[in-house]
Design a protein around this motif. Structure first.
Motif: not given
Length: 408
Positions: A22-44
């Motif tokens: 559950i937390f792996v899915a929550l953190d992945t979705v939250g990161t991709l949704g911009g609630t954490s460190w995800w950059p505007a232009k993700p790279d490798a």
């Protein structure tokens, strides 16, 4: 003596795997949704860090077994991510004011204080150090942002505070349960004492009434023996007088039994168990005694009950398990005493060998009577065959049972 554990306690691994997923899915979705460190232009690099984050949060599977390790893994990931952002400059989050630590840190911070609450001081200090390091990395005090520091502190403080609360509540429930059980035992013993006093009172009244009447009969028979002129009458009077005296003696013994306290037990206590083991070994039954804990933890009535369990178990081995090896185990704990007499498969078939004559002796009620005595002190008794063909008698007793001895 205790209720069966709930489903989530019996299947804790399933619960932890589900929580980690559950937390792996929550953190992945939250990161991709911009609630954490995800950059505007993700790279490798960003995608690689996202995978590493999923692996780090996935360590929640072992949060009960290695809680400090889980905290260390999440601390290392968060620190590496922070250094890549600043001063590394390799990653630029789209929202710089967010907390970059995964949501899984909240659950991870719960473990060190709760699952290691019974460890020694060294492990306790290690848990506090790991939590302090995690809090420092999540708050990022070098990046002066009140919002980031406040949210980071809350994220790492909720888990330990919840762990301390649950632990305190658990201790309180145990203390209240033990107090209620002790009050129940004391009430039971007070009722037994009242019955004993009533028995003694009735015995005294019976003694006074019957003794008075029988004494009159004896005196009248003695007077008849002296005054009678017929030899046959004198002999009858002498027999009547002798019977009356014998009745008085028997009445005295009976009243003594009725006046005896139920707790008036002179049986040996746990200090007599090594003697029982030595006697069993002396008659040709290999017997081993294993004791753990301090015998002083067992109150007097519990010690005598434990002695009876061992005596009954060894007696049954001599009767029904010729050639078997016996292990007597006594574990003294702060709240309970466990006594177990276990024998291996007998080398001779039942009813044969030198103990054949003993197999048919006794009333066959030894275990039943022992179970009743154990239930009086609110213990449990289990007797049955073991998987290897042997037999085991096991008793679980409360370590403390209040009696007049302990009060004195």
């Amino acid at each position: 003596m205790t209720d069966r554990p709930r489903w989530h306690r019996r299947h804790w691994l399933v619960v932890d795997v589900a929580m980690a997923a559950i937390f792996v899915a929550l953190d992945t979705v939250g990161t991709l949704g911009g609630t954490s460190w995800w950059p505007a232009k993700p790279d490798a690099l960003a995608w690689s860090l996202l995978g590493l984050q999923a692996l780090a949060v996935g360590t929640l599977v072992v949060r009960r077994i290695a809680p400090i390790t889980v905290v260390a893994v999440l601390t290392a990931f968060t620190l590496a991510l922070t250094l890549l952002v600043s001063p590394g400059g390799a990653l630029t989050p789209a929202h710089g004011g967010n907390v970059w630590a995964p949501f899984g840190t909240t659950v991870a911070a719960y473990g060190p204080l709760f699952y290691q609450r019974r460890c020694d001081q060294r492990a306790r200090r290690a848990a506090l150090f790991a939590l302090a390091a995690l809090t420092l990395v999540v708050m990022r005090p070098w990046d002066a942002s009140v919002g980031t520091m406040t949210v980071g502190l809350l994220r790492t403080a909720v888990g330990p505070l919840l762990a301390l609360y649950i632990d305190a509540r658990h201790r309180l429930v145990l203390a209240l349960t033990e107090r209620a059980e002790r009050a129940e035992r004391e009430q039971h013993l007070l009722a037994r004492q009242a019955r004993a006093e009533e028995r003694a009172r009735l015995a005294g009244e019976m003694h006074d009434i019957v003794t008075h009447r029988v004494s009159l009969m004896v005196l009248q028979a003695g007077a008849m023996q002296v005054t009678a002129t017929d030899e046959r009458t004198r002999r009858a009077a002498e027999e009547l007088r002798s019977s009356g005296c014998q009745a008085l003696d028997e009445l005295r013994d009976l009243v003594g039994i009725l006046r005896a306290e139920p707790e008036g037990d002179l049986s040996p206590s746990v200090e007599g168990i090594p003697t029982l083991v030595a006697e069993s070994t002396a008659v040709g039954i290999p017997t081993e005694l294993v004791e753990e804990g301090a015998p002083a933890l067992a109150s007097p009535v519990v010690g005598r009950t434990a002695y009876r369990v061992v005596r009954e178990g060894l007696t049954n081995v001599r009767k029904h398990a010729s050639g078997a090896r016996v292990t007597v185990r006594v574990d003294y704990g702060e709240t309970r005493v466990r006594v177990a007499v276990t024998n291996t498969r007998p080398s001779a078939p039942p009813g044969s060998g030198p103990t054949a004559a003993l197999a048919g002796t006794g009333s066959g009620l030894g275990i039943a009577q022992l179970r009743q005595r154990i239930e009086v002190v609110h213990g449990t008794l289990r007797a049955g065959h073991t998987p290897d063909g042997g037999f085991e008698v096991e008793a679980i007793l409360p370590a403390y049972v209040p009696t007049a001895e302990t009060v004195g």
